[in-house]
Design a protein around this motif. Structure first.
Motif, PDB file in Angstrom:
ATOM      1  N   TYR A 127       0.837  -1.194   0.000  1.00 58.98           N
ATOM      2  CA  TYR A 127       0.000   0.000   0.000  1.00 58.98           C
ATOM      3  C   TYR A 127       0.878   1.251   0.000  1.00 58.98           C
ATOM      4  O   TYR A 127       1.963   1.269   0.589  1.00 58.98           O
ATOM      5  CB  TYR A 127      -0.909   0.037   1.231  1.00 58.98           C
ATOM      6  N   GLU A 128       0.389   2.316  -0.612  1.00 60.31           N
ATOM      7  CA  GLU A 128       1.111   3.583  -0.601  1.00 60.31           C
ATOM      8  C   GLU A 128       0.978   4.234   0.773  1.00 60.31           C
ATOM      9  O   GLU A 128      -0.140   4.453   1.244  1.00 60.31           O
ATOM     10  CB  GLU A 128       0.566   4.513  -1.683  1.00 60.31           C
ATOM     11  N   PHE A 129       2.116   4.534   1.391  1.00 57.55           N
ATOM     12  CA  PHE A 129       2.089   5.091   2.742  1.00 57.55           C
ATOM     13  C   PHE A 129       1.654   6.552   2.741  1.00 57.55           C
ATOM     14  O   PHE A 129       0.899   6.986   3.604  1.00 57.55           O
ATOM     15  CB  PHE A 129       3.472   4.938   3.384  1.00 57.55           C
ATOM     16  N   GLY A 130       2.127   7.329   1.778  1.00 64.19           N
ATOM     17  CA  GLY A 130       1.737   8.721   1.707  1.00 64.19           C
ATOM     18  C   GLY A 130       2.221   9.520   2.898  1.00 64.19           C
ATOM     19  O   GLY A 130       3.276   9.262   3.476  1.00 64.19           O
ATOM     20  N   THR A 131       1.405  10.482   3.302  1.00 63.28           N
ATOM     21  CA  THR A 131       1.704  11.336   4.452  1.00 63.28           C
ATOM     22  C   THR A 131       0.539  11.294   5.422  1.00 63.28           C
ATOM     23  O   THR A 131      -0.549  10.801   5.092  1.00 63.28           O
ATOM     24  CB  THR A 131       1.934  12.786   4.012  1.00 63.28           C
TER      25      THR A 131
END
Length: 266
Positions: A127-131
């Motif tokens: 999954y994309e962790f992002g901010t």
């Protein structure tokens, strides 16, 4: 905030470092003891102890609890919005709600949710962790889709599924609490509760939503009666207790059940 509701005790069974039969037996015993709500969490790896230790996935476990239990409410403390499509989350919640309904009664599922934070889950499961900000924006969009999906599912949920939102950030999280939540959960200390509740109330005015029935929830693990009393005086009515196995100390739970009953005049 809702002050005339009885005090309730929730126990969060940490799904780490235990076998599933141990979890199953603990669920039965805690329901028999009179716990009001059972929680797990939504992670893929242990949060403490051996990082490669035993661990189980949360949503499939909640479906098993729905069938296993008869009275107790239950949910995740909390679901991670990032790990599943919001419409799928809504459908899963509705299905578990129906599984948990016994006889002519409504379901007992509580939809606890949050934006996610445990980076290892994201990295190892792709999954994309992002901010922090992007994950909270995703949660805001997801909650809209979840509530919209609940309105069109056939069959519909057996009741208005309560939404529990965890967190205390004032710019985004507490606005989502004001917009969507039936229960607000945090680890805020007693001396910080009044300020956070004032922030929620100010956001509620902007959202044009009545939050007078909001249930305030807080944590008991590694805290004593003095802190619990202060949280109660500040408006907390749902108290959760993190509970570690495999050597479950049910005496701790009984002590807090006795405290709950005393607060309720029992």
């Amino acid at each position: 905030m809702l002050l005339d509701t009885p005090v309730r005790l929730g126990v969060q069974l940490h799904p780490q470092h235990v076998t599933y039969p141990q979890i199953r037996d603990a669920v039965l015993r805690l329901e028999d003891m009179g716990v009001d709500i059972l929680f797990n969490w939504d992670h893929f790896f242990p949060l403490s102890g051996d990082p490669e230790g035993l661990h189980f996935e949360g949503w499939t476990m909640l479906a098993a609890w729905a069938e296993q239990t008869e009275r107790v409410e239950f949910g995740a403390l909390v679901n991670c919005n990032s790990y599943r499509n919001p419409d799928l989350q809504a459908d899963m919640a509705r299905t578990i709600d129906h599984i948990s309904a016994k006889g002519d009664g409504p379901g007992r599922f509580i939809f606890g949710t949050g934006s996610g934070w445990f980076e290892r889950d994201y990295e190892e499961y792709g999954y994309e962790f992002g901010t922090v900000g992007s994950r909270l924006d995703d949660l805001a969009a997801g909650l809209k889709r979840i509530e919209k999906r609940w309105d069109v599912l056939n069959p519909e949920p057996t009741r208005d599924i309560p939404i529990l939102i965890g967190g205390a950030g004032e710019q985004k999280t507490l606005r989502l609490v004001a917009r969507h939540a039936d229960i607000w959960h945090s680890f805020v200390r007693p001396d910080g509760l009044a300020h956070k509740l004032d922030v929620i109330e100010r956001w509620a005015e902007k959202e044009e939503r009545d939050t007078s029935d909001l249930v305030v929830s807080n944590e008991l693990q590694r805290r004593g009666v003095e802190t619990a009393d202060a949280l109660y005086d500040g408006g907390t009515r749902l108290f959760t207790l993190g509970f570690d196995g495999p050597d479950y100390d049910f005496g701790i739970v009984q002590g807090w059940l006795d405290w709950r009953d005393a607060k309720n005049g029992g």
